[in-house]
Write an enzyme that holds these catalytic residues in place. Sequence first.
Site, PDB file in Angstrom:
ATOM      1  N   HIS A  27       0.852  -1.201   0.000  1.00  0.00           N
ATOM      2  CA  HIS A  27       0.000   0.000   0.000  1.00  0.00           C
ATOM      3  C   HIS A  27       0.882   1.243   0.000  1.00  0.00           C
ATOM      4  O   HIS A  27       1.466   1.617   1.023  1.00  0.00           O
ATOM      5  CB  HIS A  27      -0.939   0.030   1.206  1.00  0.00           C
ATOM      6  CG  HIS A  27      -1.920   1.176   1.151  1.00  0.00           C
ATOM      7  ND1 HIS A  27      -3.220   1.025   0.708  1.00  0.00           N
ATOM      8  CD2 HIS A  27      -1.784   2.491   1.469  1.00  0.00           C
ATOM      9  CE1 HIS A  27      -3.837   2.202   0.745  1.00  0.00           C
ATOM     10  NE2 HIS A  27      -2.992   3.101   1.216  1.00  0.00           N
ATOM     11  N   TYR A  45      -7.704  17.484  -1.396  1.00  0.00           N
ATOM     12  CA  TYR A  45      -6.427  17.994  -0.884  1.00  0.00           C
ATOM     13  C   TYR A  45      -5.435  18.090  -2.034  1.00  0.00           C
ATOM     14  O   TYR A  45      -5.616  17.433  -3.067  1.00  0.00           O
ATOM     15  CB  TYR A  45      -5.857  17.080   0.222  1.00  0.00           C
ATOM     16  CG  TYR A  45      -5.546  15.667  -0.230  1.00  0.00           C
ATOM     17  CD1 TYR A  45      -4.334  15.340  -0.832  1.00  0.00           C
ATOM     18  CD2 TYR A  45      -6.472  14.642  -0.046  1.00  0.00           C
ATOM     19  CE1 TYR A  45      -4.041  14.054  -1.255  1.00  0.00           C
ATOM     20  CE2 TYR A  45      -6.204  13.349  -0.468  1.00  0.00           C
ATOM     21  CZ  TYR A  45      -4.984  13.058  -1.072  1.00  0.00           C
ATOM     22  OH  TYR A  45      -4.715  11.776  -1.494  1.00  0.00           O
ATOM     23  N   ASP A 246       2.228   3.001   3.167  1.00  0.00           N
ATOM     24  CA  ASP A 246       1.352   4.160   2.925  1.00  0.00           C
ATOM     25  C   ASP A 246       2.141   5.404   2.531  1.00  0.00           C
ATOM     26  O   ASP A 246       1.620   6.518   2.564  1.00  0.00           O
ATOM     27  CB  ASP A 246       0.419   4.458   4.104  1.00  0.00           C
ATOM     28  CG  ASP A 246      -0.733   5.367   3.696  1.00  0.00           C
ATOM     29  OD1 ASP A 246      -1.177   5.289   2.536  1.00  0.00           O
ATOM     30  OD2 ASP A 246      -1.164   6.191   4.529  1.00  0.00           O
TER      31      ASP A 246
HETATM   32  C1  0GY Z   1      -4.338   6.358   2.546  1.00  0.00           C
HETATM   33  C2  0GY Z   1      -5.136   7.218   3.387  1.00  0.00           C
HETATM   34  C3  0GY Z   1      -5.671   8.430   3.097  1.00  0.00           C
HETATM   35  C4  0GY Z   1      -5.804   8.988   1.795  1.00  0.00           C
HETATM   36  C5  0GY Z   1      -6.104   8.316   0.680  1.00  0.00           C
HETATM   37  O1  0GY Z   1      -6.641   8.150  -1.547  1.00  0.00           O
HETATM   38  C6  0GY Z   1      -6.405   8.923  -0.642  1.00  0.00           C
HETATM   39  O2  0GY Z   1      -6.417  10.136  -0.745  1.00  0.00           O
HETATM   40  O3  0GY Z   1      -6.180   7.010   0.695  1.00  0.00           O
HETATM   41  C7  0GY Z   1      -6.220   9.227   4.185  1.00  0.00           C
HETATM   42  O4  0GY Z   1      -6.296  10.457   4.070  1.00  0.00           O
HETATM   43  O5  0GY Z   1      -6.597   8.640   5.238  1.00  0.00           O
HETATM   44  O6  0GY Z   1      -4.477   5.160   2.550  1.00  0.00           O
HETATM   45  O7  0GY Z   1      -3.546   6.858   1.777  1.00  0.00           O
END
Ligand code: 0GY
Length: 293
Positions: A27, A45, A246
Amino acid sequence: MDPDWLPFHPHPSKPAFKVPPGAVDAHCHVFGPEAQFPFAPERKYTPCDASKDQLFVLRDHLGFSRNVVVQATCHGTDNRALVDALVHSQGRARGVASVGRDVTDVELRAMHAAGVRGVRFNFVKRLVDFTPREVLAEIAGRIAPLGWHVVVYFEAQDLPELWDFFTSLPTDVVVDHMGRPDVAKPVDGPEFGLFMKLLREHPNVWSKVSCPERLSKSGPPSYDDVVPFAKRIVEAFPDRVLWGTDWPHPNLKGHMPDDGKLVDYLPRIAVTPELQRKLLVDNPMRLYWPEEN
Ligand code: 0GY
Protein backbone atom coordinates in the site's frame (compact mmCIF):
# COMPACT_ATOMS: atom_id res chain seq x y z
CA MET A 1 0.53 21.84 -2.09
CA ASP A 2 -1.82 22.70 0.79
CA PRO A 3 -0.22 25.16 3.26
CA ASP A 4 -0.45 22.68 6.15
CA TRP A 5 0.68 19.69 4.06
CA LEU A 6 3.38 17.55 5.70
CA PRO A 7 5.86 16.26 3.12
CA PHE A 8 7.21 12.74 3.49
CA HIS A 9 10.31 12.08 5.62
CA PRO A 10 13.37 13.24 3.63
CA HIS A 11 15.85 10.72 5.10
CA PRO A 12 14.13 7.63 6.51
CA SER A 13 16.34 5.48 8.71
CA LYS A 14 17.56 2.04 7.72
CA PRO A 15 15.19 -0.40 9.46
CA ALA A 16 16.64 -2.74 12.08
CA PHE A 17 14.11 -5.38 10.99
CA LYS A 18 15.15 -7.16 7.80
CA VAL A 19 12.06 -7.92 5.75
CA PRO A 20 12.04 -11.41 4.17
CA PRO A 21 13.36 -11.80 0.62
CA GLY A 22 10.77 -10.81 -1.97
CA ALA A 23 8.77 -8.57 0.41
CA VAL A 24 6.00 -6.42 -1.09
CA ASP A 25 5.04 -2.93 0.10
CA ALA A 26 1.35 -3.49 -0.65
CA HIS A 27 0.00 0.00 0.00
CA CYS A 28 1.73 3.11 -1.27
CA HIS A 29 0.95 5.97 -3.63
CA VAL A 30 2.46 8.25 -6.24
CA PHE A 31 1.47 11.92 -6.39
CA GLY A 32 2.13 13.60 -9.73
CA PRO A 33 4.59 15.10 -10.35
CA GLU A 34 1.89 17.70 -10.83
CA ALA A 35 3.59 19.28 -13.87
CA GLN A 36 3.36 15.93 -15.69
CA PHE A 37 0.26 14.42 -14.07
CA PRO A 38 -2.05 17.20 -12.81
CA PHE A 39 -4.21 16.54 -9.77
CA ALA A 40 -7.96 16.02 -10.25
CA PRO A 41 -10.22 19.09 -10.12
CA GLU A 42 -12.56 17.32 -7.64
CA ARG A 43 -9.72 16.51 -5.17
CA LYS A 44 -10.12 17.30 -1.47
CA TYR A 45 -6.43 17.99 -0.88
CA THR A 46 -3.36 19.04 -2.86
CA PRO A 47 -0.29 17.05 -1.81
CA CYS A 48 3.42 17.48 -2.43
CA ASP A 49 4.82 15.71 -5.48
CA ALA A 50 5.89 12.14 -4.71
CA SER A 51 7.22 10.49 -7.84
CA LYS A 52 7.66 6.89 -8.90
CA ASP A 53 11.43 7.31 -8.82
CA GLN A 54 11.30 8.47 -5.20
CA LEU A 55 9.03 5.51 -4.41
CA PHE A 56 11.46 3.05 -5.99
CA VAL A 57 14.40 4.56 -4.05
CA LEU A 58 12.43 4.08 -0.82
CA ARG A 59 11.55 0.48 -1.80
CA ASP A 60 15.22 -0.37 -2.18
CA HIS A 61 16.27 1.55 0.95
CA LEU A 62 13.76 -0.33 3.13
CA GLY A 63 14.67 -3.72 1.63
CA PHE A 64 11.41 -4.36 -0.23
CA SER A 65 11.33 -5.99 -3.68
CA ARG A 66 7.98 -4.83 -5.01
CA ASN A 67 5.20 -2.27 -4.61
CA VAL A 68 1.45 -2.21 -4.92
CA VAL A 69 0.61 1.36 -5.89
CA VAL A 70 -2.88 2.42 -4.86
CA GLN A 71 -4.67 5.25 -6.65
CA ALA A 72 -5.04 8.18 -4.26
CA THR A 73 -8.10 10.41 -4.31
CA CYS A 74 -6.09 13.51 -5.32
CA HIS A 75 -5.82 11.94 -8.80
CA GLY A 76 -9.54 11.06 -8.97
CA THR A 77 -10.21 8.56 -11.77
CA ASP A 78 -7.22 9.74 -13.81
CA ASN A 79 -4.88 6.77 -13.39
CA ARG A 80 -2.06 8.04 -15.63
CA ALA A 81 0.48 8.64 -12.84
CA LEU A 82 -0.27 5.19 -11.42
CA VAL A 83 0.02 3.45 -14.78
CA ASP A 84 3.24 5.35 -15.53
CA ALA A 85 4.72 4.03 -12.26
CA LEU A 86 3.69 0.46 -13.11
CA VAL A 87 5.09 0.45 -16.63
CA HIS A 88 8.41 1.87 -15.44
CA SER A 89 8.80 -0.60 -12.57
CA GLN A 90 10.28 -3.47 -14.60
CA GLY A 91 7.43 -5.67 -13.44
CA ARG A 92 8.07 -4.87 -9.78
CA ALA A 93 4.88 -2.86 -9.21
CA ARG A 94 1.23 -3.68 -9.59
CA GLY A 95 -1.64 -1.30 -9.03
CA VAL A 96 -5.12 -0.56 -7.77
CA ALA A 97 -6.99 2.02 -9.86
CA SER A 98 -10.07 4.21 -9.39
CA VAL A 99 -12.53 4.15 -12.26
CA GLY A 100 -15.93 5.62 -13.04
CA ARG A 101 -18.82 3.81 -14.69
CA ASP A 102 -17.78 5.44 -17.99
CA VAL A 103 -14.53 3.45 -18.14
CA THR A 104 -14.38 1.40 -21.35
CA ASP A 105 -13.44 -2.25 -21.67
CA VAL A 106 -10.49 -1.18 -23.83
CA GLU A 107 -9.27 1.08 -21.00
CA LEU A 108 -9.69 -1.70 -18.45
CA ARG A 109 -7.71 -4.11 -20.62
CA ALA A 110 -4.95 -1.53 -21.10
CA MET A 111 -4.74 -1.01 -17.34
CA HIS A 112 -4.59 -4.76 -16.85
CA ALA A 113 -1.69 -4.99 -19.31
CA ALA A 114 0.12 -2.27 -17.31
CA GLY A 115 -0.32 -4.23 -14.07
CA VAL A 116 -3.55 -3.00 -12.49
CA ARG A 117 -5.24 -5.78 -10.52
CA GLY A 118 -7.96 -4.02 -8.56
CA VAL A 119 -10.22 -1.00 -8.16
CA ARG A 120 -10.57 1.09 -5.03
CA PHE A 121 -13.90 2.24 -3.59
CA ASN A 122 -13.43 5.01 -1.06
CA PHE A 123 -16.12 5.73 1.56
CA VAL A 124 -14.16 8.17 3.73
CA LYS A 125 -16.31 11.29 3.59
CA ARG A 126 -13.47 13.81 3.96
CA LEU A 127 -11.80 12.30 0.85
CA VAL A 128 -14.53 11.76 -1.72
CA ASP A 129 -18.02 12.72 -2.83
CA PHE A 130 -20.73 10.08 -2.54
CA THR A 131 -21.07 7.51 -5.34
CA PRO A 132 -24.31 5.50 -5.47
CA ARG A 133 -23.87 1.83 -4.52
CA GLU A 134 -25.42 0.65 -7.79
CA VAL A 135 -22.67 2.43 -9.73
CA LEU A 136 -20.00 0.71 -7.61
CA ALA A 137 -21.77 -2.65 -7.99
CA GLU A 138 -21.79 -2.17 -11.74
CA ILE A 139 -18.04 -1.42 -11.75
CA ALA A 140 -17.36 -4.46 -9.55
CA GLY A 141 -19.30 -6.63 -12.00
CA ARG A 142 -17.20 -5.32 -14.88
CA ILE A 143 -13.79 -5.86 -13.26
CA ALA A 144 -14.56 -9.30 -11.77
CA PRO A 145 -14.02 -11.15 -15.09
CA LEU A 146 -10.50 -9.68 -15.26
CA GLY A 147 -9.68 -11.45 -11.99
CA TRP A 148 -9.36 -8.10 -10.22
CA HIS A 149 -10.45 -7.41 -6.65
CA VAL A 150 -12.04 -4.45 -4.87
CA VAL A 151 -10.14 -2.42 -2.26
CA VAL A 152 -12.39 -0.57 0.18
CA TYR A 153 -11.49 2.31 2.47
CA PHE A 154 -13.92 3.28 5.23
CA GLU A 155 -14.04 4.19 8.91
CA ALA A 156 -15.14 1.71 11.58
CA GLN A 157 -18.32 3.54 12.53
CA ASP A 158 -19.61 3.16 8.96
CA LEU A 159 -19.19 -0.61 8.70
CA PRO A 160 -22.75 -1.50 9.83
CA GLU A 161 -24.19 0.58 6.99
CA LEU A 162 -21.70 -0.78 4.44
CA TRP A 163 -21.91 -4.44 5.49
CA ASP A 164 -24.55 -5.56 2.97
CA PHE A 165 -22.75 -3.87 0.10
CA PHE A 166 -19.36 -5.33 0.99
CA THR A 167 -20.72 -8.84 1.45
CA SER A 168 -22.51 -8.69 -1.90
CA LEU A 169 -19.35 -7.96 -3.91
CA PRO A 170 -18.44 -10.70 -6.42
CA THR A 171 -14.65 -10.43 -5.94
CA ASP A 172 -12.07 -10.58 -3.19
CA VAL A 173 -12.48 -7.49 -1.00
CA VAL A 174 -9.38 -5.92 0.55
CA VAL A 175 -9.97 -3.53 3.44
CA ASP A 176 -7.54 -0.65 3.88
CA HIS A 177 -5.98 -0.06 7.30
CA MET A 178 -8.13 -2.59 9.25
CA GLY A 179 -11.25 -0.56 8.54
CA ARG A 180 -9.81 2.31 10.57
CA PRO A 181 -10.66 1.14 14.11
CA ASP A 182 -10.92 3.64 16.93
CA VAL A 183 -8.00 2.26 18.94
CA ALA A 184 -9.20 4.07 22.08
CA LYS A 185 -11.98 1.48 22.14
CA PRO A 186 -11.27 -2.06 23.38
CA VAL A 187 -9.90 -4.63 20.98
CA ASP A 188 -12.53 -7.02 22.38
CA GLY A 189 -15.33 -4.47 22.04
CA PRO A 190 -18.28 -4.53 19.64
CA GLU A 191 -16.86 -2.17 17.03
CA PHE A 192 -13.67 -4.11 16.30
CA GLY A 193 -15.66 -7.31 16.91
CA LEU A 194 -17.83 -6.47 13.91
CA PHE A 195 -14.76 -6.14 11.70
CA MET A 196 -13.40 -9.48 12.95
CA LYS A 197 -16.81 -10.99 12.20
CA LEU A 198 -16.64 -9.67 8.62
CA LEU A 199 -13.30 -11.44 8.14
CA ARG A 200 -14.48 -14.60 9.93
CA GLU A 201 -17.72 -15.01 8.01
CA HIS A 202 -16.45 -13.93 4.58
CA PRO A 203 -13.35 -15.76 3.38
CA ASN A 204 -13.08 -13.42 0.37
CA VAL A 205 -12.37 -10.46 2.69
CA TRP A 206 -8.74 -9.48 3.37
CA SER A 207 -7.30 -6.75 5.60
CA LYS A 208 -4.34 -4.44 5.32
CA VAL A 209 -2.81 -4.11 8.77
CA SER A 210 -1.05 -0.90 7.80
CA CYS A 211 -1.12 2.67 9.07
CA PRO A 212 -0.36 2.63 12.80
CA GLU A 213 0.77 6.22 12.30
CA ARG A 214 -2.74 7.15 11.14
CA LEU A 215 -4.67 5.24 13.79
CA SER A 216 -2.51 5.74 16.87
CA LYS A 217 -3.45 8.11 19.65
CA SER A 218 -0.37 7.20 21.73
CA GLY A 219 1.80 8.20 18.76
CA PRO A 220 5.29 7.55 17.45
CA PRO A 221 7.69 5.91 17.46
CA SER A 222 6.10 2.72 18.80
CA TYR A 223 2.36 3.19 18.14
CA ASP A 224 1.70 0.86 21.09
CA ASP A 225 -2.06 1.31 21.09
CA VAL A 226 -2.43 -0.04 17.51
CA VAL A 227 -0.37 -3.20 18.06
CA PRO A 228 -3.12 -5.33 19.70
CA PHE A 229 -5.53 -4.65 16.81
CA ALA A 230 -3.09 -5.50 14.03
CA LYS A 231 -1.62 -8.50 15.87
CA ARG A 232 -5.10 -9.90 16.46
CA ILE A 233 -5.91 -9.82 12.74
CA VAL A 234 -2.52 -11.19 11.65
CA GLU A 235 -2.85 -14.16 14.01
CA ALA A 236 -6.51 -14.91 13.26
CA PHE A 237 -6.29 -14.53 9.46
CA PRO A 238 -2.62 -15.05 8.57
CA ASP A 239 -3.40 -15.86 4.93
CA ARG A 240 -5.52 -12.76 4.25
CA VAL A 241 -3.41 -9.89 5.54
CA LEU A 242 -1.27 -7.36 3.69
CA TRP A 243 0.97 -4.53 4.82
CA GLY A 244 2.21 -1.33 3.21
CA THR A 245 4.10 1.79 4.17
CA ASP A 246 1.35 4.16 2.93
CA TRP A 247 4.18 6.35 1.64
CA PRO A 248 3.98 9.36 1.07
CA HIS A 249 1.45 9.38 3.91
CA PRO A 250 -1.35 11.67 2.72
CA ASN A 251 -3.17 13.93 5.14
CA LEU A 252 -1.13 13.25 8.24
CA LYS A 253 -1.34 16.00 10.80
CA GLY A 254 1.07 16.40 13.68
CA HIS A 255 3.88 14.06 12.69
CA MET A 256 5.37 12.43 9.63
CA PRO A 257 6.65 8.92 10.25
CA ASP A 258 10.17 7.74 9.57
CA ASP A 259 9.47 4.89 7.12
CA GLY A 260 12.37 2.87 8.54
CA LYS A 261 10.71 2.96 11.96
CA LEU A 262 7.42 1.86 10.39
CA VAL A 263 9.20 -1.25 9.11
CA ASP A 264 10.50 -1.85 12.62
CA TYR A 265 6.87 -1.99 13.79
CA LEU A 266 6.32 -5.14 11.68
CA PRO A 267 7.78 -7.81 14.01
CA ARG A 268 5.51 -6.54 16.79
CA ILE A 269 2.37 -7.39 14.83
CA ALA A 270 3.72 -10.45 12.97
CA VAL A 271 5.81 -12.09 15.64
CA THR A 272 7.15 -15.20 13.89
CA PRO A 273 9.13 -15.58 10.66
CA GLU A 274 6.24 -17.59 9.22
CA LEU A 275 3.69 -14.85 9.92
CA GLN A 276 6.11 -12.26 8.53
CA ARG A 277 6.60 -14.25 5.33
CA LYS A 278 2.86 -14.66 4.80
CA LEU A 279 2.16 -10.98 5.47
CA LEU A 280 4.96 -9.55 3.37
CA VAL A 281 5.55 -12.13 0.64
CA ASP A 282 3.10 -15.03 0.21
CA ASN A 283 -0.18 -13.10 0.54
CA PRO A 284 0.63 -10.11 -1.69
CA MET A 285 2.24 -12.40 -4.27
CA ARG A 286 -0.91 -14.58 -4.35
CA LEU A 287 -3.13 -11.55 -4.87
CA TYR A 288 -0.99 -9.43 -7.22
CA TRP A 289 1.43 -11.82 -8.95
CA PRO A 290 -0.57 -15.08 -8.97
CA GLU A 291 1.19 -16.24 -12.12
CA GLU A 292 4.44 -16.52 -10.13
CA ASN A 293 2.95 -18.89 -7.55
C1 0GY B 1 -4.34 6.36 2.55
C2 0GY B 1 -5.14 7.22 3.39
C3 0GY B 1 -5.67 8.43 3.10
C4 0GY B 1 -5.80 8.99 1.79
C5 0GY B 1 -6.10 8.32 0.68
O1 0GY B 1 -6.64 8.15 -1.55
C6 0GY B 1 -6.40 8.92 -0.64
O2 0GY B 1 -6.42 10.14 -0.75
O3 0GY B 1 -6.18 7.01 0.69
C7 0GY B 1 -6.22 9.23 4.18
O4 0GY B 1 -6.30 10.46 4.07
O5 0GY B 1 -6.60 8.64 5.24
O6 0GY B 1 -4.48 5.16 2.55
O7 0GY B 1 -3.55 6.86 1.78
